[in-house]
Motif scaffolding. Sequence first.
Motif, PDB file in Angstrom:
ATOM      1  N   LYS A   1       0.839  -1.197   0.000  1.00  0.00           N
ATOM      2  CA  LYS A   1       0.000   0.000   0.000  1.00  0.00           C
ATOM      3  C   LYS A   1       0.874   1.246   0.000  1.00  0.00           C
ATOM      4  O   LYS A   1       1.709   1.421   0.880  1.00  0.00           O
ATOM      5  CB  LYS A   1      -0.912   0.020   1.231  1.00  0.00           C
ATOM      6  CG  LYS A   1      -1.853  -1.169   1.332  1.00  0.00           C
ATOM      7  CD  LYS A   1      -2.931  -1.141   0.281  1.00  0.00           C
ATOM      8  CE  LYS A   1      -3.934  -2.258   0.484  1.00  0.00           C
ATOM      9  NZ  LYS A   1      -4.994  -2.264  -0.542  1.00  0.00           N
TER      10      LYS A   1
ATOM     11  N   THR B   1       1.756  -8.278  -1.680  1.00  0.00           N
ATOM     12  CA  THR B   1       0.332  -7.985  -1.807  1.00  0.00           C
ATOM     13  C   THR B   1      -0.396  -8.419  -0.552  1.00  0.00           C
ATOM     14  O   THR B   1      -0.052  -9.423   0.068  1.00  0.00           O
ATOM     15  CB  THR B   1      -0.285  -8.688  -3.032  1.00  0.00           C
ATOM     16  OG1 THR B   1      -1.667  -8.353  -3.119  1.00  0.00           O
ATOM     17  CG2 THR B   1      -0.161 -10.200  -2.936  1.00  0.00           C
ATOM     18  N   SER B   2      -1.405  -7.653  -0.154  1.00  0.00           N
ATOM     19  CA  SER B   2      -2.160  -7.955   1.056  1.00  0.00           C
ATOM     20  C   SER B   2      -3.534  -8.532   0.755  1.00  0.00           C
ATOM     21  O   SER B   2      -4.291  -8.821   1.668  1.00  0.00           O
ATOM     22  CB  SER B   2      -2.327  -6.681   1.901  1.00  0.00           C
ATOM     23  OG  SER B   2      -3.036  -5.689   1.172  1.00  0.00           O
ATOM     24  N   GLU B   3      -3.882  -8.701  -0.535  1.00  0.00           N
ATOM     25  CA  GLU B   3      -5.209  -9.185  -0.889  1.00  0.00           C
ATOM     26  C   GLU B   3      -5.131 -10.324  -1.909  1.00  0.00           C
ATOM     27  O   GLU B   3      -4.387 -10.238  -2.886  1.00  0.00           O
ATOM     28  CB  GLU B   3      -6.059  -8.066  -1.489  1.00  0.00           C
ATOM     29  CG  GLU B   3      -6.404  -6.944  -0.532  1.00  0.00           C
ATOM     30  CD  GLU B   3      -7.247  -5.890  -1.207  1.00  0.00           C
ATOM     31  OE1 GLU B   3      -8.477  -6.086  -1.329  1.00  0.00           O
ATOM     32  OE2 GLU B   3      -6.687  -4.866  -1.639  1.00  0.00           O
ATOM     33  N   TYR B   4      -5.922 -11.365  -1.677  1.00  0.00           N
ATOM     34  CA  TYR B   4      -6.029 -12.490  -2.599  1.00  0.00           C
ATOM     35  C   TYR B   4      -7.507 -12.827  -2.764  1.00  0.00           C
ATOM     36  O   TYR B   4      -8.258 -12.888  -1.782  1.00  0.00           O
ATOM     37  CB  TYR B   4      -5.277 -13.711  -2.061  1.00  0.00           C
ATOM     38  CG  TYR B   4      -3.784 -13.530  -2.006  1.00  0.00           C
ATOM     39  CD1 TYR B   4      -3.177 -12.894  -0.926  1.00  0.00           C
ATOM     40  CD2 TYR B   4      -2.973 -13.978  -3.041  1.00  0.00           C
ATOM     41  CE1 TYR B   4      -1.808 -12.712  -0.891  1.00  0.00           C
ATOM     42  CE2 TYR B   4      -1.596 -13.805  -3.004  1.00  0.00           C
ATOM     43  CZ  TYR B   4      -1.023 -13.173  -1.927  1.00  0.00           C
ATOM     44  OH  TYR B   4       0.329 -12.991  -1.884  1.00  0.00           O
ATOM     45  N   GLU B   5      -7.921 -13.042  -3.998  1.00  0.00           N
ATOM     46  CA  GLU B   5      -9.311 -13.388  -4.280  1.00  0.00           C
ATOM     47  C   GLU B   5      -9.420 -14.897  -4.478  1.00  0.00           C
ATOM     48  O   GLU B   5      -8.741 -15.474  -5.328  1.00  0.00           O
ATOM     49  CB  GLU B   5      -9.797 -12.653  -5.524  1.00  0.00           C
ATOM     50  CG  GLU B   5     -11.284 -12.841  -5.792  1.00  0.00           C
ATOM     51  CD  GLU B   5     -11.754 -12.037  -6.991  1.00  0.00           C
ATOM     52  OE1 GLU B   5     -12.849 -11.457  -6.917  1.00  0.00           O
ATOM     53  OE2 GLU B   5     -11.028 -11.990  -8.005  1.00  0.00           O
TER      54      GLU B   5
ATOM     55  N   VAL C   1     -12.455 -12.437  -0.443  1.00  0.00           N
ATOM     56  CA  VAL C   1     -11.138 -11.815  -0.583  1.00  0.00           C
ATOM     57  C   VAL C   1     -10.395 -12.011   0.725  1.00  0.00           C
ATOM     58  O   VAL C   1     -10.867 -11.595   1.793  1.00  0.00           O
ATOM     59  CB  VAL C   1     -11.248 -10.324  -0.931  1.00  0.00           C
ATOM     60  CG1 VAL C   1      -9.864  -9.666  -0.907  1.00  0.00           C
ATOM     61  CG2 VAL C   1     -11.888 -10.131  -2.299  1.00  0.00           C
TER      62      VAL C   1
ATOM     63  N   GLN D   1      -7.625 -11.034   3.157  1.00  0.00           N
ATOM     64  CA  GLN D   1      -6.849  -9.821   3.411  1.00  0.00           C
ATOM     65  C   GLN D   1      -5.916 -10.038   4.592  1.00  0.00           C
ATOM     66  O   GLN D   1      -6.327 -10.576   5.623  1.00  0.00           O
ATOM     67  CB  GLN D   1      -7.775  -8.635   3.689  1.00  0.00           C
ATOM     68  CG  GLN D   1      -8.607  -8.206   2.477  1.00  0.00           C
ATOM     69  CD  GLN D   1      -9.408  -6.967   2.766  1.00  0.00           C
ATOM     70  OE1 GLN D   1     -10.123  -6.892   3.762  1.00  0.00           O
ATOM     71  NE2 GLN D   1      -9.307  -5.986   1.897  1.00  0.00           N
TER      72      GLN D   1
ATOM     73  N   VAL E   1       1.647  -9.186   6.137  1.00  0.00           N
ATOM     74  CA  VAL E   1       1.582  -9.412   4.694  1.00  0.00           C
ATOM     75  C   VAL E   1       2.695 -10.372   4.276  1.00  0.00           C
ATOM     76  O   VAL E   1       3.871 -10.116   4.542  1.00  0.00           O
ATOM     77  CB  VAL E   1       1.729  -8.083   3.929  1.00  0.00           C
ATOM     78  CG1 VAL E   1       1.686  -8.338   2.429  1.00  0.00           C
ATOM     79  CG2 VAL E   1       0.621  -7.133   4.333  1.00  0.00           C
TER      80      VAL E   1
ATOM     81  N   HIS F   1      -3.510 -19.741   4.813  1.00  0.00           N
ATOM     82  CA  HIS F   1      -4.777 -19.207   5.305  1.00  0.00           C
ATOM     83  C   HIS F   1      -5.722 -20.366   5.571  1.00  0.00           C
ATOM     84  O   HIS F   1      -5.846 -21.286   4.756  1.00  0.00           O
ATOM     85  CB  HIS F   1      -5.402 -18.248   4.284  1.00  0.00           C
ATOM     86  CG  HIS F   1      -6.677 -17.627   4.762  1.00  0.00           C
ATOM     87  ND1 HIS F   1      -6.701 -16.612   5.691  1.00  0.00           N
ATOM     88  CD2 HIS F   1      -7.984 -17.883   4.438  1.00  0.00           C
ATOM     89  CE1 HIS F   1      -7.951 -16.263   5.928  1.00  0.00           C
ATOM     90  NE2 HIS F   1      -8.751 -17.014   5.183  1.00  0.00           N
TER      91      HIS F   1
ATOM     92  N   ARG G   1      -4.076  -9.433  -5.705  1.00  0.00           N
ATOM     93  CA  ARG G   1      -4.263  -8.043  -6.124  1.00  0.00           C
ATOM     94  C   ARG G   1      -2.876  -7.432  -6.346  1.00  0.00           C
ATOM     95  O   ARG G   1      -2.043  -7.407  -5.448  1.00  0.00           O
ATOM     96  CB  ARG G   1      -5.005  -7.262  -5.050  1.00  0.00           C
ATOM     97  CG  ARG G   1      -5.124  -5.780  -5.337  1.00  0.00           C
ATOM     98  CD  ARG G   1      -6.320  -5.441  -6.179  1.00  0.00           C
ATOM     99  NE  ARG G   1      -7.552  -5.517  -5.416  1.00  0.00           N
ATOM    100  CZ  ARG G   1      -8.751  -5.312  -5.958  1.00  0.00           C
ATOM    101  NH1 ARG G   1      -8.857  -5.039  -7.253  1.00  0.00           N
ATOM    102  NH2 ARG G   1      -9.847  -5.404  -5.221  1.00  0.00           N
TER     103      ARG G   1
END
Length: 316
Positions: free
Chosen positions: A77, A249-253, A263, A265, A271, A278, A297
Amino acid sequence: MRRTTPALALCLALAATAAACTASDTTPPSAPAGLTAQAGSATSVHVMWDAAAEGEGVSGYQVFEDGRLVRELPSGKTMVDVTGLAPETGYTFTVRARDAAGNHSRPGAPVRVTTPAAKAEDRRPPTAPATVTARATGPRAALVSWTPASDDTGVTAYDVYQGGVRVHTAGPGANETALTGLQPDTAYTFTVRARDGADNSSPDGPAVDVTTPPAPGTGPDTAPAGFTATASPGAVTLGWTAPDTGRATSEYELYVNGRATTVIQFGAGAVPSGRAEHRLTVSEPAGTVWTVKLRARLPDGKWGAFSAERTITLTG
């Protein structure tokens, strides 16, 4: 990778002769550059800065207002909205980088911004920019332009969106902005919204497509690697190696049976830059078959390539 310190080099040499040695990383990352701050409303400021260079080992950023810590962010970010500010007030922002060893950089060059006056009971949004154009300026950059919007109390900012994600904010007098950190040989669709001092946003202006040209050589693989999915009673554990796209990256879909379901997070300080894991709690009956895959992301706001697909059977 970061350069090897003399102490670490000595440890490596001693390790060859079975000697015990422990070295710690005490080299701080470089100070963040390219800091900008733009008042988005009477009570908020949008702060942005350049991402750290590869090899700096940056794991996160700290945003300060007049020396007071106001936000902590993961390394992926590089922009944040600071809210809860006072109208018609000057603020000074700085940003520091930190690495995984806990070293902090010097603050980057400070930037000062003044919030506009508040407008009572302003609920009318600005008009949308009537025209939006874009062109690639290189494999990883584009220039987005728009015609001015209008508002009864005045436009205070223009927000650029890609794939529903805000990727940049420009000032009220701007009619174009340069976007960086894009992927080569990739199609993007950008939209622009105007915003006023009460944080009312206009509808999207016309969507505009642009395709970046290829870059020499091959770019980074954006797919999470080594994807695994393991079922256990009442749960599914996912594991993968984060893609190397220059920033963590801090987001995965996550997709289940061909559909986006959630998502994932990761919060600041958690991170993953290497192997990630997860655990999902599931309520479906034993014997249910899932086909799962996920994608990251990217720093430019787009989703990356999908991981390999795994099929698992849930257990009771």
